[in-house]
Design an enzyme around this catalytic site. Sequence first.
Site, PDB file in Angstrom:
ATOM      1  N   HIS A 101       0.845  -1.195   0.000  1.00  0.00           N
ATOM      2  CA  HIS A 101       0.000   0.000   0.000  1.00  0.00           C
ATOM      3  C   HIS A 101       0.873   1.235   0.000  1.00  0.00           C
ATOM      4  O   HIS A 101       2.004   1.200   0.493  1.00  0.00           O
ATOM      5  CB  HIS A 101      -0.934   0.009   1.222  1.00  0.00           C
ATOM      6  CG  HIS A 101      -0.238  -0.206   2.516  1.00  0.00           C
ATOM      7  ND1 HIS A 101       0.139  -1.451   2.967  1.00  0.00           N
ATOM      8  CD2 HIS A 101       0.196   0.663   3.457  1.00  0.00           C
ATOM      9  CE1 HIS A 101       0.753  -1.339   4.122  1.00  0.00           C
ATOM     10  NE2 HIS A 101       0.812  -0.051   4.444  1.00  0.00           N
ATOM     11  N   HIS A 103       0.836   5.226   1.250  1.00  0.00           N
ATOM     12  CA  HIS A 103       0.175   6.280   2.030  1.00  0.00           C
ATOM     13  C   HIS A 103       0.234   7.584   1.236  1.00  0.00           C
ATOM     14  O   HIS A 103       1.297   7.959   0.717  1.00  0.00           O
ATOM     15  CB  HIS A 103       0.911   6.531   3.350  1.00  0.00           C
ATOM     16  CG  HIS A 103       0.966   5.351   4.268  1.00  0.00           C
ATOM     17  ND1 HIS A 103       0.151   5.225   5.366  1.00  0.00           N
ATOM     18  CD2 HIS A 103       1.756   4.245   4.265  1.00  0.00           C
ATOM     19  CE1 HIS A 103       0.440   4.099   6.006  1.00  0.00           C
ATOM     20  NE2 HIS A 103       1.407   3.486   5.361  1.00  0.00           N
TER      21      HIS A 103
HETATM   22  P1  5GP Z   1       2.049   0.419   7.311  1.00  0.00           P
HETATM   23  O1  5GP Z   1       2.641   0.712   8.647  1.00  0.00           O
HETATM   24  O2  5GP Z   1       1.929  -1.060   7.041  1.00  0.00           O
HETATM   25  O3  5GP Z   1       2.711   1.156   6.176  1.00  0.00           O
HETATM   26  O4  5GP Z   1       0.601   1.048   7.384  1.00  0.00           O
HETATM   27  C1  5GP Z   1      -0.563   0.345   7.659  1.00  0.00           C
HETATM   28  C2  5GP Z   1      -1.665   1.373   7.785  1.00  0.00           C
HETATM   29  O5  5GP Z   1      -2.907   0.712   7.650  1.00  0.00           O
HETATM   30  C3  5GP Z   1      -1.684   2.101   9.126  1.00  0.00           C
HETATM   31  O6  5GP Z   1      -1.591   3.504   8.892  1.00  0.00           O
HETATM   32  C4  5GP Z   1      -3.026   1.693   9.737  1.00  0.00           C
HETATM   33  O7  5GP Z   1      -3.632   2.755  10.441  1.00  0.00           O
HETATM   34  C5  5GP Z   1      -3.838   1.286   8.524  1.00  0.00           C
HETATM   35  N1  5GP Z   1      -4.825   0.240   8.781  1.00  0.00           N
HETATM   36  C6  5GP Z   1      -4.614  -0.945   9.407  1.00  0.00           C
HETATM   37  N2  5GP Z   1      -5.751  -1.679   9.422  1.00  0.00           N
HETATM   38  C7  5GP Z   1      -6.687  -0.951   8.776  1.00  0.00           C
HETATM   39  C8  5GP Z   1      -8.070  -1.172   8.475  1.00  0.00           C
HETATM   40  O8  5GP Z   1      -8.650  -2.212   8.806  1.00  0.00           O
HETATM   41  N3  5GP Z   1      -8.715  -0.198   7.789  1.00  0.00           N
HETATM   42  C9  5GP Z   1      -8.097   0.965   7.394  1.00  0.00           C
HETATM   43  N4  5GP Z   1      -8.833   1.865   6.733  1.00  0.00           N
HETATM   44  N5  5GP Z   1      -6.805   1.213   7.689  1.00  0.00           N
HETATM   45  C10 5GP Z   1      -6.110   0.276   8.353  1.00  0.00           C
END
Ligand code: 5GP
Length: 140
Positions: A101, A103
């Site tokens: 993903h 951001h």
């Molecule tokens: P990472 O740290 O893997 O780059 O970011 C994961 C992101 O996914 C975090 O910012 C977290 O808040 C978001 N996230 C995790 N679970 C969910 C979910 O079930 N729904 C949504 N909308 N965001 C999620």
Amino acid sequence: MKKDDCIFCKIANGEIGSDTVYEDDMFRVILDLNPGTKGHMLILPKEHYDDIYELPDEVSGRLMGLARKLACAARKGLSADGVNLVQNNGEAAGQTVKHFHMHVIPRYADGSEPIVTWTPHDSDPAEQKELAKSLSDSME
Ligand code: 5GP
Ligand code: ZN
């Protein structure tokens, strides 16, 4: 391929509801559940790729165009003053959800602490040359 135990596969493909900003054949863009700033978005490919190492060129090729459109939307729709694109790969880099993903984080002039920070170190010219060569030689 979708992964049965992957929350982002379920969200991207609509099996679990989300606050969707945009959807096409390849991506769904949702609002982050725990946003860093107002309007913090996540671009999710509908297919499952763990991380950037697995991402096909076809997907990465379309990704940046979509990120640009979302950045423009944040500026126009939310009056954002800037935007950070953040993309974490691997636990060492802070990735918590193992479905690729990106951001898209709108930034506002009144809350402009850096989101991605590092400590700048002095560099050694000989080592830099070696590093550039190893990286260059490792490209496929
Ligand atoms: P990472 O740290 O893997 O780059 O970011 C994961 C992101 O996914 C975090 O910012 C977290 O808040 C978001 N996230 C995790 N679970 C969910 C979910 O079930 N729904 C949504 N909308 N965001 C999620
Ligand atoms: Zn997935």
